[in-house]
Enzyme design. Structure first.
Site, short mmCIF file in Angstrom:
data_model
loop_
_atom_site.label_atom_id
_atom_site.label_comp_id
_atom_site.label_asym_id
_atom_site.label_seq_id
_atom_site.Cartn_x
_atom_site.Cartn_y
_atom_site.Cartn_z
N TRP A 60 0.82 -1.23 0.00
CA TRP A 60 0.00 0.00 0.00
C TRP A 60 0.84 1.27 0.00
O TRP A 60 0.31 2.36 -0.15
CB TRP A 60 -0.93 0.01 1.22
N GLY A 120 4.90 1.97 -10.84
CA GLY A 120 4.04 3.16 -10.83
C GLY A 120 4.02 3.92 -12.14
O GLY A 120 3.50 5.03 -12.21
N SER A 138 3.65 -2.21 -11.99
CA SER A 138 2.44 -1.98 -12.78
C SER A 138 1.66 -3.27 -13.08
O SER A 138 1.12 -3.44 -14.17
CB SER A 138 2.78 -1.24 -14.08
N GLY A 191 1.47 -2.57 -6.27
CA GLY A 191 1.34 -1.28 -5.61
C GLY A 191 -0.03 -0.68 -5.89
O GLY A 191 -1.03 -1.02 -5.25
P1 PGA Z 1 3.05 -0.50 -8.80
O1 PGA Z 1 4.08 -0.71 -7.59
O2 PGA Z 1 2.23 -1.76 -8.88
O3 PGA Z 1 2.24 0.71 -8.41
O4 PGA Z 1 3.87 -0.30 -10.02
C1 PGA Z 1 4.72 -1.93 -7.37
C2 PGA Z 1 5.65 -1.85 -6.19
O5 PGA Z 1 6.36 -0.83 -6.06
O6 PGA Z 1 5.73 -2.78 -5.35
#
Ligand code: PGA
Length: 255
Positions: free
Chosen positions: A14, A177, A217, A238
Site C-alpha cells: 500500500w 508506478g 504496474s 502497488g
Molecule cells: P506499482 O508498484 O504496482 O504501483 O507499479 C509496485 C511496487 O512498487 O511494489
C-alpha cells in the site's frame, strides 16, 4: 520441481496510503472478495500505523500481514524505527525489504537489506527481498549485473533453509508506478536469471523451490500472462492493490 510446486504469492504494497478507517474499509471489502480463494497466499502491507487494526480485521481469514520495512535492532535508542519483535507482536508474517523506493529515497543499501533479512529470519518472519534495475541500467545492458549485485548482497550469508523461508521480488524500477509493465518475456528472462544465480549459490533443488514475485504496474489485465511464465510465482502490487476489486481480480488471475 516445476512451478506447480510453488504456491503463488500475491502481495499488496500500500506504500504511503490509507488512514486507519480507509485501511479497514479496503481490507474488509478484500476479505469478502477473496474468501473463496485457495491455493494462493494473499498478503497486504499497510503502513505501520494501520498494522494493528488490519491485523484484527484479517484474523481468521486467508489474508496475511506484511510490513513495508523494519529495523534490524530489537530495541534501544533508534528513534523512529520499528523492530522485528514489534512486527511479530502486531501479527505480521512477512516484511518487505529493500523496496526500490527505500533504496532511492531512504538510503537503503544491499548491506542494510542483508541485515534486515537476517533479523527478520531470526524471528521466524519471512522477508520479501526486492531487487531491480533502473531504466539506465537496462539501457546500458547492465540488468544482470545489478540483479546479481542486489540478490547476492541481499541474501549474503543466509543458509538454504533461511533462503527458502523468504521470497524474492523482482521489480524493474522503470515499471513501478509508471504503467509500463515488463513484458512477460522480460520478466521471465530476469526471473530465470535469478533462479540460475540461486542454483549456482545453493543448489538446483533450492533454486527450484524459492518463490520469485514480479512487481511493477501489475494489473488485473496483465496478471495472468505474467503469472503464466514458468519462473514467475506471484506479484507484488502497488497501485492496483489500493482497490479491493482490482487486487482481488489479480489474486484470482494468479490461480
Ligand atoms: P506499482 O508498484 O504496482 O504501483 O507499479 C509496485 C511496487 O512498487 O511494489
Amino acid at each position: 520441481m516445476g512451478r506447480t510446486m510453488r504456491t503463488p504469492i500475491i502481495a499488496g504494497n500500500w506504500k504511503l496510503n490509507n488512514t486507519i478507517s480507509e485501511a479497514v474499509a479496503l481490507t474488509t471489502a478484500l476479505k469478502d472478495l477473496v474468501a473463496d480463494c485457495t491455493g494462493v497466499e494473499i498478503i497486504v502491507a499497510p503502513t505501520f500505523t494501520a498494522l494493528a487494526t488490519v491485523s484484527d480485521v484479517i484474523k481468521g481469514s486467508n489474508i496475511r500481514l506484511a510490513a513495508q520495512d523494519v529495523y534490524w535492532e530489537e530495541s534501544g535508542a533508534f528513534t523512529g524505527e520499528v523492530s522485528v519483535p514489534m512486527l511479530k507482536d502486531v501479527g505480521c508474517d512477512y516484511v518487505i525489504i529493500g523496496h526500490s523506493e527505500r533504496r532511492q529515497y531512504f538510503g537503503e543499501t544491499n548491506e542494510s537489506v542483508n541485515q534486515k533479512a537476517k533479523a527478520v529470519l531470526s524471528h521466524d518472519l519471512q522477508p520479501i527481498v526486492c531487487v531491480g534495475e533502473q531504466l539506465e541500467d537496462r539501457e546500458a545492458g547492465r540488468t544482470e549485473e545489478v540483479i546479481n549485485d542486489h540478490v547476492t548482497g541481499g541474501i549474503a550469508g543466509l543458509s538454504a533453509a533461511q533462503l527458502l523461508s523468504g521470497v524474492i521480488a523482482y521489480e524493474p524500477v522503470w515499471a513501478i508506478g509508471t504503467g509500463k509493465t515488463a513484458t512477460p518475456a522480460q520478466a521471465q528472462e530476469v526471473h530465470g536469471y535469478i533462479r540460475k544465480l540461486l542454483k549456482d549459490a545453493y543448489s538446483d533443488e533450492i533454486a527450484s523451490q524459492i518463490r520469485i514475485q514480479y512487481g511493477g504496474s501489475v494489473k488485473p489485465e496483465n496478471a495472468a500472462e505474467l503469472m503464466a511464465q514458468p519462473d514467475v510465482d506471484g506479484a507484488l502490487v502497488g497501485g492496483a492493490s489500493l482497490q479491493a476489486e482490482s487486487f482481488a481480480q489479480i489474486v484470482k488471475n494468479a490461480l
